[in-house]
Scaffold this active site. Structure first.
Site, PDB file in Angstrom:
ATOM      1  N   TYR A 161      -9.043   5.304  55.396  1.00 20.94           N
ATOM      2  CA  TYR A 161     -10.121   5.260  54.398  1.00 20.94           C
ATOM      3  C   TYR A 161     -11.358   4.582  54.992  1.00 20.94           C
ATOM      4  O   TYR A 161     -12.472   5.119  54.914  1.00 20.94           O
ATOM      5  CB  TYR A 161      -9.650   4.517  53.149  1.00 20.94           C
ATOM      6  CG  TYR A 161     -10.756   4.265  52.156  1.00 20.94           C
ATOM      7  CD1 TYR A 161     -11.306   5.320  51.430  1.00 20.94           C
ATOM      8  CD2 TYR A 161     -11.263   2.989  51.951  1.00 20.94           C
ATOM      9  CE1 TYR A 161     -12.338   5.102  50.514  1.00 20.94           C
ATOM     10  CE2 TYR A 161     -12.279   2.758  51.051  1.00 20.94           C
ATOM     11  CZ  TYR A 161     -12.814   3.820  50.340  1.00 20.94           C
ATOM     12  OH  TYR A 161     -13.840   3.597  49.442  1.00 20.94           O
ATOM     13  N   LYS A 200      -8.113   3.575  37.165  1.00 22.38           N
ATOM     14  CA  LYS A 200      -7.756   3.578  38.586  1.00 22.38           C
ATOM     15  C   LYS A 200      -6.300   3.160  38.776  1.00 22.38           C
ATOM     16  O   LYS A 200      -5.800   3.112  39.905  1.00 22.38           O
ATOM     17  CB  LYS A 200      -8.667   2.631  39.366  1.00 22.38           C
ATOM     18  CG  LYS A 200     -10.108   3.092  39.478  1.00 22.38           C
ATOM     19  CD  LYS A 200     -10.966   2.050  40.177  1.00 22.38           C
ATOM     20  CE  LYS A 200     -10.541   1.869  41.620  1.00 22.38           C
ATOM     21  NZ  LYS A 200     -11.400   0.872  42.330  1.00 22.38           N
TER      22      LYS A 200
END
Length: 336
Positions: A161, A200
């Site tokens: 990421y 989330k």
């Protein structure tokens, strides 16, 4: 609250990742402050599809956009046909690109690079074609275990990421060598917390997770030594401020978005208990991530202040106090 004198009314604005945490807050910022702006909200809404780690591939949730009156488009930024159609159907003045595979524990390197890197360049080309200023989400994950204060130019990503976000920034630097009529600004968010993050799931901030533990009557669980584990926690309102000011920057580039102050996880638990009127103590558990865990992050925001006129407004105490009613509401509606 308006963060700039620039008038976004009558402007057409594309927001990707618009049903996510930061994207949805941007949607409502424009809707509430510039009712004559035209907002196109693009999101790959959750479908139940998961990554190999079991987490959802997309965190986009319709509830984050309840009350939104702009145009909503469901679609994947990897879909070139969709992007071509959007390119033809609209004339954008600004693109706020928040969409990403944002799960730092995801191991799908191919999907991460396609979604975060390649699709960004496609959107950047669209921005250039429309003469639209580009503002996009980079990340403090680009720094990995680099020493504090984290400073642009000293990156060391520790996962795919962070690598993907650094590659986005490299694309930006390459395009900025060209004679463009638009501005391009990458914003490296540090640890963001605030309303509309609940969906989330496990990747939501420790602020809401601790808050819900406490509301359930449980002692908050912290890693041993949490008073010495420090992060630059930034409230969502300051992140929105940075985005709005990045739309008309003094200078294109990549900038840190944090408070410039490191605070501990122990501070979060203590402030929450004060605001919630509890005294449940702390349950310390062994930290299984010793050796692969950031113990100190703190954003160097000097350039952000200089070139974006950004000034963080919320200390952690202020942010949690502002957030507490929403933490309670979400607990009542979604958790109990």
């Amino acid at each position: 609250m308006k963060y700039t004198e620039y008038d976004f009314n009558e402007k057409t604005i594309l927001i990707t990742g618009a049903a996510g945490f930061i994207g949805s807050n941007l949607c409502f910022y424009f809707q509430n402050n510039y009712p004559n702006s035209k907002i196109i909200a693009l999101d790959s809404f959750r479908s139940g599809e998961t990554l190999s780690n079991g987490n959802l591939k997309s965190f986009g949730h319709y509830k984050n956009l309840l009350g939104f009156t702009g145009t909503v488009i469901s679609g994947d930024i990897n879909d070139k046909e969709l992007l071509n159609q959007i390119d033809e159907d609209y004339e954008f003045d600004f693109i706020f690109h928040e969409a990403a595979i944002s799960d730092t524990t995801a191991s799908e390197q191919d999907l991460m690079v396609k979604t975060n890197v390649n699709a960004y360049e496609d959107l950047l080309k669209m921005a250039i074609n429309h003469n639209a200023n580009m503002i996009y989400a980079s990340s403090a994950a680009t720094y990995g275990d680099a020493a504090s204060p984290q400073t642009v130019g000293n990156e060391n990503p520790g996962n795919v990421y962070g690598f993907s976000k650094l590659m986005m920034d490299n694309i930006t630097y390459d395009y900025l060598k060209k004679d463009l009529d638009i501005s391009i600004v990458g914003l490296r968010y540090f640890n963001v917390y605030g309303p509309r993050e609940y969906y989330k799931n496990k990747t939501a901030s420790t602020v809401i997770q601790f808050g819900h533990q406490i509301l359930a009557g449980n002692t908050p669980k912290l890693f041993e030594g949490s008073d010495k584990i420090l992060r630059d926690f930034i409230y969502i309102e300051d992140v929105i401020q940075a985005n709005i000011k990045a739309a008309t920057p003094k200078k294109s580039g990549v900038y840190n978005v944090g408070t410039g102050k490191a605070r501990s996880f122990q501070d979060i638990a203590d402030i929450l208990q004060k605001e919630l009127g509890t005294n449940l103590g702390t349950n310390y558990i062994p930290n299984p991530y010793i050796g692969q865990y950031q113990f100190h992050t703190e954003a160097n925001i000097e350039d952000t202040k200089t070139y974006l006129d950004y000034e963080p407004k919320y200390e952690m105490e202020d942010g949690i106090k502002d957030y507490i009613s929403e933490i309670k509401r979400i607990y009542e509606v979604e958790v109990k």
